[in-house]
Every structure is written in structure tokens, then in C-alpha cells.
Motif scaffolding. Structure first.
Motif, PDB file in Angstrom:
ATOM      1  N   ILE A   1     -11.641   3.948   8.114  1.00 40.06           N
ATOM      2  CA  ILE A   1     -12.605   4.646   6.993  1.00 40.06           C
ATOM      3  C   ILE A   1     -13.696   3.830   6.371  1.00 40.06           C
ATOM      4  O   ILE A   1     -14.275   4.086   6.098  1.00 40.06           O
TER       5      ILE A   1
ATOM      6  N   LEU B   1      -7.963  -1.860  -2.197  1.00 40.68           N
ATOM      7  CA  LEU B   1      -8.301  -2.193  -1.657  1.00 40.68           C
ATOM      8  C   LEU B   1      -9.700  -3.330  -2.504  1.00 40.68           C
ATOM      9  O   LEU B   1      -9.664  -3.941  -1.378  1.00 40.68           O
ATOM     10  N   PHE B   2     -10.105  -1.808  -3.138  1.00 38.41           N
ATOM     11  CA  PHE B   2     -11.520  -3.172  -3.627  1.00 38.41           C
ATOM     12  C   PHE B   2     -11.945  -3.221  -4.934  1.00 38.41           C
ATOM     13  O   PHE B   2     -12.905  -3.620  -5.556  1.00 38.41           O
TER      14      PHE B   2
ATOM     15  N   ASN C   1      -4.003  10.565   1.846  1.00 38.84           N
ATOM     16  CA  ASN C   1      -3.877   9.646   0.695  1.00 38.84           C
ATOM     17  C   ASN C   1      -4.724   8.406  -0.428  1.00 38.84           C
ATOM     18  O   ASN C   1      -4.536   8.335  -0.631  1.00 38.84           O
ATOM     19  N   ILE C   2      -3.540   7.619   1.302  1.00 39.51           N
ATOM     20  CA  ILE C   2      -4.535   6.523   0.839  1.00 39.51           C
ATOM     21  C   ILE C   2      -5.510   7.184   1.886  1.00 39.51           C
ATOM     22  O   ILE C   2      -7.013   5.752   0.976  1.00 39.51           O
ATOM     23  N   ALA C   3      -6.085   7.942   2.668  1.00 37.35           N
ATOM     24  CA  ALA C   3      -7.480   8.266   3.469  1.00 37.35           C
ATOM     25  C   ALA C   3      -7.973   8.013   2.075  1.00 37.35           C
ATOM     26  O   ALA C   3      -8.977   7.526   1.584  1.00 37.35           O
TER      27      ALA C   3
ATOM     28  N   GLY D   1      -4.982   3.537  -2.403  1.00 37.13           N
ATOM     29  CA  GLY D   1      -6.123   3.432  -1.664  1.00 37.13           C
ATOM     30  C   GLY D   1      -7.241   2.446  -1.771  1.00 37.13           C
ATOM     31  O   GLY D   1      -8.185   1.455  -1.496  1.00 37.13           O
ATOM     32  N   GLY D   2      -7.903   2.884  -4.032  1.00 36.05           N
ATOM     33  CA  GLY D   2      -8.851   2.258  -4.210  1.00 36.05           C
ATOM     34  C   GLY D   2      -8.445   0.862  -4.049  1.00 36.05           C
ATOM     35  O   GLY D   2      -9.634  -0.108  -4.042  1.00 36.05           O
TER      36      GLY D   2
ATOM     37  N   ILE E   1      -8.876   5.505  -0.457  1.00 33.89           N
ATOM     38  CA  ILE E   1      -9.906   4.034  -0.362  1.00 33.89           C
ATOM     39  C   ILE E   1     -11.561   5.048  -0.851  1.00 33.89           C
ATOM     40  O   ILE E   1     -11.918   4.415  -0.570  1.00 33.89           O
TER      41      ILE E   1
ATOM     42  N   LEU F   1       0.797  -1.025  -0.085  1.00 38.43           N
ATOM     43  CA  LEU F   1       0.054   0.018  -0.129  1.00 38.43           C
ATOM     44  C   LEU F   1       0.494   1.140  -0.213  1.00 38.43           C
ATOM     45  O   LEU F   1       1.896   1.650   0.741  1.00 38.43           O
ATOM     46  N   SER F   2       0.775   2.245  -0.736  1.00 34.78           N
ATOM     47  CA  SER F   2       1.377   3.523  -1.292  1.00 34.78           C
ATOM     48  C   SER F   2       0.551   4.286  -2.169  1.00 34.78           C
ATOM     49  O   SER F   2      -0.366   4.198  -2.292  1.00 34.78           O
ATOM     50  N   VAL F   3       1.427   5.109  -2.084  1.00 36.87           N
ATOM     51  CA  VAL F   3       0.550   6.756  -2.438  1.00 36.87           C
ATOM     52  C   VAL F   3       0.837   6.563  -4.481  1.00 36.87           C
ATOM     53  O   VAL F   3       0.925   7.701  -5.065  1.00 36.87           O
TER      54      VAL F   3
ATOM     55  N   ILE G   1      -6.471   2.834  10.181  1.00 36.69           N
ATOM     56  CA  ILE G   1      -7.187   3.970   9.507  1.00 36.69           C
ATOM     57  C   ILE G   1      -7.846   4.048   8.644  1.00 36.69           C
ATOM     58  O   ILE G   1      -8.825   3.847   8.365  1.00 36.69           O
TER      59      ILE G   1
END
Lengths: 321, 321
Positions: free
Chosen positions: A236, A215-216, B231-233, A212-213, B236, A179-181, A232
Motif C-alpha cells: 500500500i 507507521l509514519f 482498518n490497518i490499510a 496503521g497511521g 496507513i 500493529l492493531s486496530v 499488504i
């Protein structure tokens, strides 16, 4: 037969769902259940079910750790809690595993100290399975067993996540993402850049950085991150899901209202703060309404002389050098 | 009259929504718009609207930065891009602000280098407004202008976020929270514990640590975090929102299907990996089905001898000391 110790006192509505779930499990899953908790309420709850011939046994534990208990304190002080007793049952080999819907910190503390850590493992990790858009499951870990992990810990999380995924979801070669940016190797912070190098050299089926996206999206099966970030992320998701359900429940024209409310283009994009001038960054998918709103926000910030105010406030804020 | 430079070439569908949004803004918001981009397509798009008497001007820029361009490279090589020209208009005082729905990294780079950073600011921050459950807006920052920020940077983010909130959402004394993994002061990582101390001593209206779910609860107005976490938040939230819409669109019995799909109790809770024994942690709100599924997962992990496999895999993984 596999035996599972169930913390009957853990959840918000304990012991009702714990007992009912145990009855269902004992009936359907060919497992034996040890219901651990205060004998009277657990027995009363069990009596509501036709459970006489099921492989369920009540194991008494006099104390209860609540959600508001401080995990480390509760672990030290409530040594006859249902969590302690369940962990001891596993430690002594009387159960093959335990489950608890109780105070997460207390359960982790009890598991770490009563069960102990595996020989090859430096830090335990909490793994959270998520549904993904491809109809499968992706697993995120660590979601909060640690903060400030070192690179080699994340490598271990990757290996443990992979093994867990194979054991539970039956994929022989799960794809592991970090998980990164940004997707490129150089994207990330000091920690993830080191982890990237470790993972690339490891036997893990590492497919690179994810965002992040993902994840889904289902683009990867196992997603590794630091427990601070993972916790976190988890909170969220829970928070957003609850908010969305609340909105759906309240609203008749649910879909439209929801769409408007969580459509962040309504808010006109994200201002880049700290530059000399006003700069608002919108989403690439911006429609005309989003562009108009971005202009509204930019004009509003210019009108409010935001930069003068930032300079002012920051001068008034003593920032240690 | 406030003048806003609009990057007409930035978004995925440029220049259509950029031009239409600008027409709407010029008509409704009493702002002047400078449409920056390739003159021919922008003029052709503008001709579709009755915009003759509106305060809109086209400012030519020959180059276009695409979403797939590398931000730093694009900044160096495409010096006549719409992003560069828009930033120069602000720098030269011909516009009061700029907006772009283009390549976020390229826009940030252009803003940082062409506009420059404010005197009192060490690091710029990208702020994202979110709708919250109380019908208001909460702002999260930094959502990706930086990674590996120092504590004093987060203090500056807090001040900038507060000023932005007051300027845009009109709350005189916004409540500021620090994104962490628990509410108590000691909860968090090395960075957030230091930031907590700084914020407590600052003039910021700091209400303490908040968790991931507070992005939507409305318990605070401004939420401060490191750009990596932020950014991860953000990603997501976008990913989850898109997934949920896709599900709603696909499904007739949308609500039920959705509920089942994102109800993580279906997955039986989160296994704590690395302990000697099996330990599955469920949600406090677990119902009987969740408890049954947690038992199923625990039994499955015990059957799969997950710990033997973890030990095996980790021994095979060379972990540098």
C-alpha cells in the motif's frame, strides 16, 4: 574488512545499478564487494568505471532468476543462479553478507535453505524501514516472509526487530508497538490479543498496540505484525507513494489537484453496509463539503434502495453454512 | 423527497461543518435534512446561514458522544445522544438514512443495535472509497466493522461491496478483487485461500487476488478483506497522506525533499532477519544509490554481529512452547 556478496543480476535494470552501486560502496564505505553474476555483462559494466584499485571481485554465476520466475521452482532448478552463488558465498564464510534486488520470494527461499535459520529462530522475518514524521526511521516486520504466524513467532519478530534497530539506527532502547486496530489491550484479533500478552511479559520495550497511521508518526521505532498484514501494508505504501508522484509529475497545480484527489472527504465518507437503513460514517475532521457529500452519498444509497438490492443479491448467492 | 438525519454533534468541529454542509445539501441536492443535536448550538449555527426556506429541521438530542468515549459504554449510557436519535429516526422511517462524522465505533454500535442487521447479512461491513490512478474510485471493505471474520463473511462483503459500487459509482459489473499477498490462487493465508474458492464459485465478478498497491492502481473496483487488515490499510493511507501533506507544506523544494524522504531505497532495502548470515533484499527498481545503501546496511549488520545478538536476546526471552 567486511565482504558483501552482491547479486549483480537481480534488479529490473541489472547489472548496471548493481555494478555502479558496488563501485560507490567499495570506494566510500571500506567494504569489499563480490559481484556475483554472468561474468561478461558484469565485467563490461565494471569496465565503465575506474574500479581497478577497488576491492571488487567478480564471482561467476551462469544462471539468472527473473522477477517472473516462481520462487520455489527457480530455487530448485537454477542452482547456479547469482542468488544461489551469493548465498553459498555467505554460507561458506567467504562473504559476511549478501544483498539482492531480485525476486524477493526467490531470495528468501535461497536464504532460508542455503543459509539456514538461526538456532533460536522459528521463522525468519523481512523487516522494512520507513521514514517517519519525526525525521527518524520506524521499522515494520514481518512484511512478507510468512503468512499465518503464531503468537510466539511475532514475539520473536519483536526481538529481532529490536536488535536490528539497535544495530542499524543506534537507538539503545527502541520502542516496540504491535500493529492493531486500536490502542487498548482488548483491541485486535485473536492473534494480536495473544501477542499482546506475550509482549507485555517479555523483556521487549513494548509500548502497546499501534494503528496503521503510526507507521509514519514516529511514535514507535519497531512495529510488529503478521507477514500477511505487513506485506499488504508495504505494498500500500509503495502504491500510494507511486500514485502521488505520478500525480505531482502530471499536474502543474500539483498540490491542489493532489489534495482534491486523495481527500477522501470528497467521497462523502464510508457507508456501513448491512444495516437496515442507510448509515454513512464520515471522518471526525469533516468540513462542510465533506458533510454535504456524505449527505449526497446517503441520499443516493437511499434512492438506489441499496438494501433491497443487497438482500436480493445475497439470496441469489449460495453461502455455504 | 429523500430525508437524511445528520448527526450535528459528531465531528471534531461540530456543529459548524455539519450545519453548513446540511445547508449546502438542502440547497443543492434536493434532499431534506434533519439536524440532530443540542438545539441551542445547532440553532445558533443555522442562524448564520440564510436557510429559512430550506427543507431543514432541527431534532433535539440532549447528549453528545465524544471521540474519547468508549463506543459500547457510550451506546449504553447516552441513550439521548445525537447518534441514538439519528438512528431512531431511520429505524422509525422518519429518515431514509443517517450520516455521522462522530466516534466511528459508537456510530457502528448504534447502527447495528438500533437499525439492526439485514435478513441475509451475518456481519455488517464498513466500506471505504479510494481514488485510483485511473481517475476512478475503488472501494475497500471491510475497513473495521469486524475482526476475525469467517470466509462466508468475506463473500457477503464482496456482494455488498458490488451492490454499493453499482448504486454509487454506476458501474454495471464492478470487478472484485481479494486483498492478499500475491496474485496466484495459492497465495495468501488460511482465510483468503478459502475465500478465493468461495468467490470463484459465486456469481460475483471475481478477478482474483490483488495486492496492497492495487488499492490505487484502479485494476479492480471492489477490494475485499478482513476488517482487521482493512482498518490497518485505511489508517496507513490516512497517515501517509497526512505525512506527505505536512512535508509538502514545510518544504520549499517540496518535491525533491519528499522524494528523498519517502524513497525507501535510501534505507538500503529490507534485511531478512533470522537467517544464518546477513541478507538484505532491495527493490527491483533499485538504482546505484540504492545498491550502495544496501551494501552499507549489509556491512553494518555484519559489523554489528547482528545474529549473535539475536541469538543472545532470544535465549533471554522465554518463549512459551
Amino acid at each position: 574488512m567486511i565482504t558483501i556478496a552482491v547479486d549483480a543480476m537481480g534488479g529490473d535494470h541489472a547489472p548496471r545499478p548493481e555494478v555502479e552501486g558496488s563501485v560507490l560502496a567499495a570506494r566510500e564505505l571500506s567494504v569489499r564487494v563480490l559481484l556475483v553474476g554472468q561474468a561478461n555483462p558484469v565485467r563490461a559494466e565494471l569496465a565503465k568505471h575506474s574500479a581497478r584499485n577497488l576491492p571488487i571481485e567478480i564471482i561467476p554465476a551462469s544462471e539468472v532468476i527473473t522477477m517472473s520466475d516462481h520462487p520455489a521452482q527457480a530455487f530448485r532448478r537454477k542452482k547456479d543462479s547469482s542468488v544461489h552463488v551469493a548465498a553459498r558465498l555467505v554460507h561458506e564464510g567467504r562473504a559476511n553478507g549478501m544483498i539482492s534486488a531480485g525476486n524477493t520470494g526467490a531470495v528468501m527461499t535461497a536464504a532460508k535453505f542455503i543459509l539456514g535459520t538461526l538456532e533460536s529462530v522459528d521463522r525468519v522475518a523481512l523487516a522494512a524501514p520507513f521514514p517517519n514524521a519525526r525525521g527518524g526511521v520506524s521499522v515494520l516486520l514481518d512484511v512478507g516472509a510468512n503468512v499465518d504466524s503464531r503468537p510466539e513467532h511475532l514475539l520473536q519478530f519483536a526481538v529481532m526487530g529490536e536488535v536490528y534497530y539497535r544495530a542499524t539506527f543506534g537507538n539503545r532502547r527502541p520502542r516496540v508497538g504491535l500493529l492493531s486496530v486500536g490502542e487498548e489491550e482488548i483491541k485486535g484479533n485473536v492473534l494480536t490479543r495473544e501477542v499482546y500478552t506475550l509482549l507485555k511479559k517479555s523483556p521487549v520495550h513494548f509500548v502497546g498496540n499501534v494503528e496503521g497511521g503510526d507507521l509514519f508518526s514516529g511514535s514507535v521505532d519497531v512495529i510488529v505484525c503478521d507477514g500477511f498484514v505487513g506485506n499488504i501494508a508495504l505494498k500500500i505504501c509503495e502504491g500510494l507513494a507511486v500514485s502521488i508522484f505520478d500525480l505531482l509529475k502530471k499536474s502543474q497545480g500539483a498540490f491542489k489537484g493532489l489534495k482534491k484527489t486523495i481527500d477522501y472527504t470528497e467521497y462523502g465518507g464510508a457507508p456501513l453496509l448491512g444495516v437496515r437503513g442507510v448509515c454513512v460514517i464520515g471522518h471526525g475532521r469533516s468540513n462542510a463539503n465533506a458533510v454535504k457529500n456524505a449527505i449526497r452519498v446517503a441520499a443516493g444509497l437511499a434512492r438506489a434502495r441499496i438494501n433491497e438490492r443487497i438482500e436480493q443479491e445475497l439470496s441469489a448467492t449460495a453461502v455455504p453454512a
